[in-house]
Design a protein around this motif. Structure first.
Motif, PDB file in Angstrom:
ATOM      1  N   ALA A 102      -3.748   4.877   2.404  1.00 50.57           N
ATOM      2  CA  ALA A 102      -2.854   5.403   3.431  1.00 50.57           C
ATOM      3  C   ALA A 102      -2.240   4.277   4.232  1.00 50.57           C
ATOM      4  CB  ALA A 102      -3.628   6.341   4.372  1.00 50.57           C
ATOM      5  N   LYS A 103      -0.983   4.489   4.592  1.00 44.12           N
ATOM      6  CA  LYS A 103      -0.283   3.525   5.447  1.00 44.12           C
ATOM      7  C   LYS A 103       0.481   4.282   6.518  1.00 44.12           C
ATOM      8  CE  LYS A 103       3.435   0.198   5.779  1.00 44.12           C
ATOM      9  NZ  LYS A 103       2.736  -0.512   6.847  1.00 44.12           N
ATOM     10  N   SER A 104       0.246   3.913   7.766  1.00 39.26           N
ATOM     11  CA  SER A 104       0.953   4.535   8.866  1.00 39.26           C
ATOM     12  C   SER A 104       2.431   4.162   8.811  1.00 39.26           C
ATOM     13  CB  SER A 104       0.352   4.080  10.198  1.00 39.26           C
ATOM     14  OG  SER A 104       1.052   4.654  11.278  1.00 39.26           O
ATOM     15  N   SER A 105       3.299   5.149   9.004  1.00 40.79           N
ATOM     16  CA  SER A 105       4.733   4.874   8.983  1.00 40.79           C
ATOM     17  C   SER A 105       5.455   5.847   9.901  1.00 40.79           C
ATOM     18  CB  SER A 105       5.279   5.008   7.561  1.00 40.79           C
ATOM     19  OG  SER A 105       6.696   4.852   7.562  1.00 40.79           O
ATOM     20  N   VAL A 106       6.384   5.305  10.690  1.00 36.46           N
ATOM     21  CA  VAL A 106       7.183   6.174  11.570  1.00 36.46           C
ATOM     22  C   VAL A 106       8.368   6.761  10.815  1.00 36.46           C
ATOM     23  CG1 VAL A 106       6.473   4.931  13.643  1.00 36.46           C
ATOM     24  CG2 VAL A 106       8.549   4.230  12.413  1.00 36.46           C
ATOM     25  N   PHE A 107       8.577   6.285   9.595  1.00 35.52           N
ATOM     26  CA  PHE A 107       9.693   6.764   8.786  1.00 35.52           C
ATOM     27  C   PHE A 107       9.189   7.818   7.798  1.00 35.52           C
ATOM     28  CE2 PHE A 107      12.426   3.714  10.581  1.00 35.52           C
ATOM     29  CZ  PHE A 107      11.737   2.523  10.683  1.00 35.52           C
ATOM     30  N   GLY A 108       9.577   9.033   8.007  1.00 33.09           N
ATOM     31  CA  GLY A 108       9.023  10.133   7.235  1.00 33.09           C
ATOM     32  C   GLY A 108       9.336  10.105   5.757  1.00 33.09           C
ATOM     33  N   SER A 109      10.384   9.392   5.375  1.00 31.26           N
ATOM     34  CA  SER A 109      10.776   9.407   3.967  1.00 31.26           C
ATOM     35  C   SER A 109      10.561   8.066   3.276  1.00 31.26           C
ATOM     36  CB  SER A 109      12.232   9.819   3.834  1.00 31.26           C
ATOM     37  OG  SER A 109      13.058   8.901   4.529  1.00 31.26           O
ATOM     38  N   LYS A 110       9.855   7.150   3.935  1.00 39.41           N
ATOM     39  CA  LYS A 110       9.677   5.823   3.347  1.00 39.41           C
ATOM     40  C   LYS A 110       8.533   5.812   2.339  1.00 39.41           C
ATOM     41  CE  LYS A 110       9.464   0.929   4.551  1.00 39.41           C
ATOM     42  NZ  LYS A 110      10.578   0.608   3.653  1.00 39.41           N
ATOM     43  N   LEU A 111       8.722   5.052   1.264  1.00 40.84           N
ATOM     44  CA  LEU A 111       7.711   4.899   0.233  1.00 40.84           C
ATOM     45  C   LEU A 111       7.169   3.471   0.239  1.00 40.84           C
ATOM     46  CD1 LEU A 111       9.475   6.718  -2.729  1.00 40.84           C
ATOM     47  CD2 LEU A 111       7.411   7.484  -1.571  1.00 40.84           C
ATOM     48  N   PHE A 112       5.905   3.343  -0.157  1.00 38.96           N
ATOM     49  CA  PHE A 112       5.273   2.037  -0.261  1.00 38.96           C
ATOM     50  C   PHE A 112       4.563   1.962  -1.612  1.00 38.96           C
ATOM     51  CE2 PHE A 112       6.003   0.963   4.113  1.00 38.96           C
ATOM     52  CZ  PHE A 112       6.061   2.189   4.755  1.00 38.96           C
ATOM     53  N   VAL A 113       4.807   0.874  -2.352  1.00 36.97           N
ATOM     54  CA  VAL A 113       4.255   0.779  -3.701  1.00 36.97           C
ATOM     55  C   VAL A 113       3.347  -0.424  -3.883  1.00 36.97           C
ATOM     56  CG1 VAL A 113       6.209   2.029  -4.683  1.00 36.97           C
ATOM     57  CG2 VAL A 113       6.244  -0.482  -4.580  1.00 36.97           C
ATOM     58  N   LYS A 171       0.003  -2.670  -3.082  1.00 35.45           N
ATOM     59  CA  LYS A 171      -1.328  -2.394  -2.535  1.00 35.45           C
ATOM     60  C   LYS A 171      -1.561  -3.135  -1.230  1.00 35.45           C
ATOM     61  CE  LYS A 171      -3.741  -5.655  -5.652  1.00 35.45           C
ATOM     62  NZ  LYS A 171      -2.642  -6.000  -6.559  1.00 35.45           N
ATOM     63  N   ASP A 172      -0.906  -4.270  -1.022  1.00 36.34           N
ATOM     64  CA  ASP A 172      -1.130  -5.011   0.221  1.00 36.34           C
ATOM     65  C   ASP A 172      -0.429  -4.369   1.417  1.00 36.34           C
ATOM     66  OD1 ASP A 172       1.171  -7.825  -0.380  1.00 36.34           O
ATOM     67  OD2 ASP A 172       1.469  -5.668  -0.369  1.00 36.34           O
ATOM     68  N   GLU A 173       0.336  -3.323   1.166  1.00 36.24           N
ATOM     69  CA  GLU A 173       0.986  -2.604   2.270  1.00 36.24           C
ATOM     70  C   GLU A 173       0.069  -1.547   2.881  1.00 36.24           C
ATOM     71  OE1 GLU A 173       4.525  -1.472  -0.166  1.00 36.24           O
ATOM     72  OE2 GLU A 173       5.665  -2.402   1.461  1.00 36.24           O
ATOM     73  N   TYR A 174      -0.985  -1.196   2.161  1.00 37.27           N
ATOM     74  CA  TYR A 174      -1.853  -0.105   2.593  1.00 37.27           C
ATOM     75  C   TYR A 174      -3.059  -0.633   3.360  1.00 37.27           C
ATOM     76  CZ  TYR A 174       0.824   3.172  -0.196  1.00 37.27           C
ATOM     77  OH  TYR A 174       1.830   3.973  -0.689  1.00 37.27           O
ATOM     78  N   ALA A 175      -3.317  -0.028   4.521  1.00 32.82           N
ATOM     79  CA  ALA A 175      -4.412  -0.492   5.376  1.00 32.82           C
ATOM     80  C   ALA A 175      -5.714   0.256   5.143  1.00 32.82           C
ATOM     81  CB  ALA A 175      -4.005  -0.362   6.842  1.00 32.82           C
ATOM     82  N   TYR A 176      -5.616   1.489   4.666  1.00 30.43           N
ATOM     83  CA  TYR A 176      -6.806   2.330   4.552  1.00 30.43           C
ATOM     84  C   TYR A 176      -7.005   2.768   3.107  1.00 30.43           C
ATOM     85  CZ  TYR A 176      -5.906   2.484   9.525  1.00 30.43           C
ATOM     86  OH  TYR A 176      -5.665   2.121  10.830  1.00 30.43           O
ATOM     87  N   TRP A 177      -8.265   2.707   2.656  1.00 34.68           N
ATOM     88  CA  TRP A 177      -8.595   3.005   1.267  1.00 34.68           C
ATOM     89  C   TRP A 177      -9.803   3.916   1.185  1.00 34.68           C
ATOM     90  CZ3 TRP A 177      -5.846   1.114  -2.919  1.00 34.68           C
ATOM     91  CH2 TRP A 177      -4.858   0.173  -2.625  1.00 34.68           C
ATOM     92  N   GLY A 178      -9.797   4.774   0.157  1.00 35.17           N
ATOM     93  CA  GLY A 178     -10.977   5.553  -0.141  1.00 35.17           C
ATOM     94  C   GLY A 178     -11.952   4.751  -0.981  1.00 35.17           C
ATOM     95  N   GLN A 179     -13.068   5.397  -1.335  1.00 38.09           N
ATOM     96  CA  GLN A 179     -14.115   4.705  -2.075  1.00 38.09           C
ATOM     97  C   GLN A 179     -13.866   4.714  -3.587  1.00 38.09           C
ATOM     98  OE1 GLN A 179     -14.252   7.814  -1.200  1.00 38.09           O
ATOM     99  NE2 GLN A 179     -15.119   8.887  -2.970  1.00 38.09           N
ATOM    100  N   GLY A 180     -12.940   5.523  -4.036  1.00 37.56           N
ATOM    101  CA  GLY A 180     -12.605   5.587  -5.448  1.00 37.56           C
ATOM    102  C   GLY A 180     -13.341   6.689  -6.181  1.00 37.56           C
ATOM    103  N   THR A 181     -12.729   7.173  -7.247  1.00 36.42           N
ATOM    104  CA  THR A 181     -13.349   8.177  -8.109  1.00 36.42           C
ATOM    105  C   THR A 181     -13.075   7.790  -9.561  1.00 36.42           C
ATOM    106  OG1 THR A 181     -13.543  10.563  -8.561  1.00 36.42           O
ATOM    107  CG2 THR A 181     -11.345   9.732  -8.053  1.00 36.42           C
TER     108      THR A 181
END
Length: 127
Positions: free
Chosen positions: A98-109, A111-121
């Motif tokens: 997950a990455k916080s963004s004030v822009f509702g339609s912005k995409l991020f591709v 991995k270094d842009e994302y601050a929060y990660w799950g544990q994986g499945t």
């Protein structure tokens, strides 16, 4: 801050389907862009799909385009990855991010842009 928990992985035969879920904590889920990444043994973590905070925009890696679908339900604080026509090369640990963004339609591709990660499945596709 947001905490992410993935579920839905498992063992499936080639050609089968799985749906991964990513449940997020907090009350501002709709202000986060969500991404799915995967990492196979001995390989770098790679981008799979992403969805903008408000949901209308999506992006996919070429290797999954046409087979995977990313979606989100902001009322349930959950993102999904529907995976169809699975191949053995899709075998990997899948992570949501997950990455916080004030822009509702912005995409991020990236991995270094994302601050929060799950544990994986783990997703394992047998031939």
């Amino acid at each position: 801050q947001v905490q992410l928990v993935e579920s839905g992985g498992g063992l499936v035969q080639a050609g089968g389907s799985l749906r991964l879920s990513c449940a997020a904590s907090g009350r501002t889920f709709s202000s986060y862009a969500m991404g799915w990444f995967r990492q196979a043994p001995g390989k770098e973590r790679e981008f799979v799909a992403s969805i903008s905070p408000s949901g209308p925009r999506t992006a996919y890696a070429d290797s999954v385009k046409g087979r995977f679908t990313v979606s989100r339900d902001n009322a349930k604080n959950t993102a999904y990855l529907q995976m169809n026509s699975l191949k053995p090369e899709d075998t990997a640990v899948y992570y949501c991010a997950a990455k916080s963004s004030v822009f509702g339609s912005k995409l991020f591709v990236r991995k270094d842009e994302y601050a929060y990660w799950g544990q994986g499945t783990q997703v394992t596709v047998s031939s």
